[in-house]
Scaffold this active site. Structure first.
Site, PDB file in Angstrom:
ATOM      1  CG  ASP A  32      20.849   0.534  22.241  1.00 36.79           C
ATOM      2  OD1 ASP A  32      19.688   0.063  22.342  1.00 36.79           O
ATOM      3  OD2 ASP A  32      21.081   1.706  21.894  1.00 36.79           O
ATOM      4  CB  ALA A  33      25.474  -3.143  25.449  1.00 33.16           C
ATOM      5  CD  GLU A  34      21.108  -6.786  28.368  1.00 30.25           C
ATOM      6  OE1 GLU A  34      21.069  -7.608  29.288  1.00 30.25           O
ATOM      7  OE2 GLU A  34      20.262  -5.871  28.230  1.00 30.25           O
ATOM      8  CE1 TYR A  35      18.194  -6.438  18.022  1.00 30.24           C
ATOM      9  CE2 TYR A  35      20.141  -5.264  17.228  1.00 30.24           C
ATOM     10  CZ  TYR A  35      18.949  -5.942  16.977  1.00 30.24           C
ATOM     11  OH  TYR A  35      18.550  -6.124  15.691  1.00 30.24           O
ATOM     12  CG  ASP A  36      24.928  -3.385  19.647  1.00 31.34           C
ATOM     13  OD1 ASP A  36      23.977  -3.400  18.843  1.00 31.34           O
ATOM     14  OD2 ASP A  36      25.435  -2.341  20.100  1.00 31.34           O
ATOM     15  CB  SER A  81      -6.211   7.204  -4.869  1.00 32.89           C
ATOM     16  OG  SER A  81      -5.933   8.328  -4.099  1.00 32.89           O
ATOM     17  CD  GLU A 113      -6.752   2.324   9.367  1.00 38.05           C
ATOM     18  OE1 GLU A 113      -6.094   2.744   8.395  1.00 38.05           O
ATOM     19  OE2 GLU A 113      -7.190   1.171   9.463  1.00 38.05           O
ATOM     20  CE  LYS A 115      -5.163  11.160   2.633  1.00 39.50           C
ATOM     21  NZ  LYS A 115      -3.819  11.044   2.191  1.00 39.50           N
ATOM     22  CG  ASP A 117       1.738  13.927   3.973  1.00 40.29           C
ATOM     23  OD1 ASP A 117       1.453  13.351   2.907  1.00 40.29           O
ATOM     24  OD2 ASP A 117       2.019  15.139   4.042  1.00 40.29           O
ATOM     25  CD  GLU A 173       0.911   6.211   3.198  1.00 40.98           C
ATOM     26  OE1 GLU A 173       0.264   5.237   2.727  1.00 40.98           O
ATOM     27  OE2 GLU A 173       0.953   7.321   2.648  1.00 40.98           O
ATOM     28  CE1 TYR A 225      -3.113   1.827   3.699  1.00 37.45           C
ATOM     29  CE2 TYR A 225      -1.562   3.006   5.108  1.00 37.45           C
ATOM     30  CZ  TYR A 225      -2.102   2.743   3.852  1.00 37.45           C
ATOM     31  OH  TYR A 225      -1.610   3.400   2.763  1.00 37.45           O
ATOM     32  CE  LYS A 312      -5.691  15.709   1.702  1.00 37.04           C
ATOM     33  NZ  LYS A 312      -5.415  15.298   0.339  1.00 37.04           N
ATOM     34  CB  CYS A 406      30.071  36.188  -1.174  1.00 29.12           C
ATOM     35  SG  CYS A 406      29.746  36.147   0.592  1.00 29.12           S
ATOM     36  CB  CYS A 409      33.679  38.129   1.492  1.00 30.42           C
ATOM     37  SG  CYS A 409      33.443  36.802   0.301  1.00 30.42           S
ATOM     38  CB  CYS A 424      30.684  32.573  -0.672  1.00 32.24           C
ATOM     39  SG  CYS A 424      32.214  33.392  -0.199  1.00 32.24           S
ATOM     40  CB  CYS A 429      33.750  34.346   3.106  1.00 29.35           C
ATOM     41  SG  CYS A 429      32.121  35.064   3.389  1.00 29.35           S
TER      42      CYS A 429
END
Ligand code: IVH
Length: 665
Positions: A32-36, A81, A113, A115, A117, A173, A225, A312, A406, A409, A424, A429
């Site tokens: 990450d440091a090199e990327y940064d 669809s 493939e 599906k 959601d 998706e 897809y 499904k 509540c 209390c 509350c 409380c």
């Protein structure tokens, strides 16, 4: 010498390459440091030479500001669809129809493939650049969500120059990975905001944010897809389309090319078996004809293509009875109605409670005490009541009403205008205090091992602990006075408390339980401000310099620190030796922030060696024991430092234990 514009372009290519490795292939090559460092260099060069900025630059994913309210876009082609099948027989009937219409003598190949959601998006590229992203809408017109989709690091802003493809329209998706969904809901719950019912709703809500920065923080993903339009190169088969999408830098779903419906069915079953191991939710599998020329022959209806079908999966639902609806008090005072259920097995485990989230949801679904209901459990998500079997009502069911006070209390329960939650509002409380303490000590916060709900309840009830700061002043004697607490437990608790003093600013900020401030925001705030005192002095504007912090969060933070009881709590934490500053280098090593004091003789190593071993791991060695010392390593002949450590409840370990610590982490 590389010219400036060459350098900029090369940085962009490198960043695109690493974005793709990380976000599409899940196989990063650099830290990450090199990327940064690459990213920062690009930002710097673009800032000093704004004429070099191009829309496809990785820095332009979040263009800043608010996206214009979503306009509508007319789709170039209808966005269809899918037809559904629910069992093997229906899948075979679909296949027989396909074969019949094609006049095929042999089985026809399909691609299967998952599906996913989520929700459909259409991306269009022109002149090699991402120009527009739209939701499906009603299939004819959708909503324009370009600014938000640009923030997904997995979506290419431009097509590779060498691909020869400039114009392209793809369908895919957008989804929220399970882990991100769980994180988001945890943070919302912590912040006292209504949780999302499922990843799909969360994805939809996150995509339709006016502020692209909010979308970006939700970490949505997308897979693609279908190629809808393409000028030039034309794949002949669907599996080749997927390969081409891969090549162009898109994430594609897992897919399986099969010889016919027998194999297709086997793959569908296989995926149903392992649906919970996938990082995203799937509600079925899609079986698609592979040969694109054959697809043309079959055509489509106005609703769905005739060349594909969705198989499904059965939802993981069961029927049971609501025995009662009880109200739980959260740490921010939110009252959450919860259904107590007749225990029932769903999706491999027994469920006896389901969250009803809030008053509106109960009214919307018309859930009554005594009702027979359908509950749903999807993976690790909290079980939910999704429907009521109203036909089975006997008339004895009782309508639930949110209490006006509540339950813990008896203080007033208030629902603010525009909010789903009832709260509350009594800051004293006891139920809220207990939840705050539980949160404070929890693993993600100060991580005080052994300090669980039962112990905390005793401490709160006895009045020893009136806020989390009091934990740092507990004495051995006080702990020994609690039920089921002997010497050993008391000792463990004291060291857990002592260790937590070094948990670090990010954890402290999260542990405080400020509304809207989840783990991520806490981490960013800590890194940005460096100390609690400088954060407390920051204006709402300055708070908003932190990426995760918007106006609402900034206001919540300001409000939190302006309270007298917060001031008192912060004072106590400081006096109790809790570190309220940033660790010197959060990534230096696993012992970062820990301090050691050696006393007595070390038998296996010299003091100098011990010191360098500690420092190698990112820890620090001090000469004197204070309440902030993490460990005192005591050998034979230890004297006053050991006494002082005991007095301050600092954890004392032997040399052998020290060695074990060195090797185990
Ligand atoms: S193909 C004309 N493939 O399922 C092409 N759809 O219930 C039709 N979906 O609206 C879509 N994963 O949002 C296709 N691998 C996949 C899919 C997929 C999820 C969604 C899509 C569609 C819905 C239909």
């Amino acid at each position: 010498m590389e010219s400036l514009s060459e350098r900029v372009e090369r940085l962009r290519e490198q960043i695109r390459y690493h974005d793709h490795r990380y976000h599409v292939l899940n196989a990063p090559e650099i830290s990450d440091a090199e990327y940064d460092a690459l990213y920062r260099e690009l930002v710097h060069l673009e800032e000093s030479h704004p004429q070099l900025i191009t829309p496809a630059s990785p820095t332009q994913r979040v263009a800043g500001g608010v996206s214009p309210a979503f306009g509508t876009v007319g789709h170039s082609l209808p966005v269809l669809s899918l037809g559904n099948v629910f069992n093997e027989g229906e899948l075979r009937a679909f296949d027989a129809r396909v074969q019949g219409e094609l006049g095929a003598a042999a089985p026809v190949p399909y691609v299967v493939e998952p599906k996913i959601d989520g929700l459909s998006v259409i991306l269009s590229y022109a002149g090699g650049l991402l120009r527009a992203a739209a939701t499906r809408g009603d299939g004819i017109t959708g909503e324009e969500v370009t600014a938000n989709v640009r923030t997904f690091p997995s979506v290419p802003l431009s097509l590779p120059a060498g691909s020869g493809i400039a114009h392209l329209e793809v369908r895919g998706e957008v989804y929220l990975p399970r882990a991100e969904f769980a994180r988001l809901n945890r943070e919302r719950e912590d912040a006292g905001e209504p949780v999302f019912a499922n990843p799909r709703n969360a994805a939809a809500g996150s995509l339709r944010q006016l502020d692209p920065q909010v979308t970006a923080a939700r970490r949505l993903r997308a897979v693609f897809y279908e190629i809808r339009q393409l000028a030039g190169r034309r794949p002949a088969h669907h599996h080749e389309s997927l390969e081409l999408l891969d090549e162009l830098g898109f994430a594609t779903p897992e897919s399986r090319l099969v010889a016919g419906s027998d194999e297709a069915y086997a793959v569908v079953r296989e995926w149903e078996e392992r649906r919970h191991q996938l990082p995203y939710e799937i509600d079925g599998a899609v079986v698609k004809l592979d040969d694109l020329a054959q697809r043309e022959v079959l055509g489509e209806t106005s609703h769905h293509p005739r060349w594909a079908v969705a198989f499904k999966f059965a939802a993981e639902q069961a029927a049971t009875r609501v025995l009662d609806i009880v109200v739980q008090v959260g740490r921010t005072g939110v009252l959450t109605p919860t259904a107590e259920l007749e225990p029932v097995r769903v999706g491999g485990s027994t469920v006896s409670r389901a969250s009803l989230h809030n008053e509106d949801l109960i009214r919307e679904r018309d859930v009554r005490i005594g009702d027979r209901v359908i509950i749903q459990r999807a993976g690790d998500v909290i079980p939910e009541v999704v429907g009521v079997l109203k036909g089975e009502r006997t008339g004895s069911e009782r309508v639930f009403t949110m209490p006006a006070s509540c339950p813990a209390c008896q203080g007033p329960a208030v629902r603010a205008a525009g909010e789903a939650a009832t709260r509350c509002v009594n800051p004293h409380c006891p139920a809220q205090l207990l939840q705050r303490l539980i949160h404070f000590c929890s693993r993600g916060a100060m991580n005080m091992e052994g300090m669980g709900p039962a112990m905390l309840e005793q401490l709160a009830r006895s009045g020893l602990v009136k806020d989390p700061g009091d934990l740092y002043f507990l004495t051995r004697e006080q702990l020994l006075g609690c039920e089921r607490t002997g010497e050993k437990t008391a000792g463990k608790l004291l060291s857990a408390i002592a260790v937590s003093r070094q948990a670090g600013l990010a954890r402290v900020l999260f542990a405080l339980g400020i509304r809207q401030v989840g783990q991520r925001a806490a981490g960013q705030l800590a890194a940005h401000f460096g100390s609690l005192s400088s954060l407390m002095r920051a204006s709402p504007d300055r708070l908003q310099e932190v990426p995760e912090v918007g106006p609402r969060t900034a206001q919540a933070i300001t409000e939190f620190f302006s309270r007298a009881e917060t001031q008192e709590l912060v004072d106590k934490l400081a006096r109790g030796g809790v570190r309220l500053e940033l660790e010197r280098d959060a990534r230096a090593g696993s012992w970062d922030g820990l301090s050691f004091v050696f006393t007595g003789t070390l038998e296996g190593m010299s003091r100098v060696e011990a010191q360098s071993r500690v420092e190698d791991k990112g820890g620090r060695v001090a000469g004197a024991v204070t309440a902030a010392t993490s460990y005192v390593v005591a050998g034979p002949g230890a004297g006053s430092k050991l006494d002082r450590a005991r007095r301050l409840s600092v954890r004392v370990i032997t040399e052998a234990e020290f060695l074990r610590l060195l090797t185990e982490e």
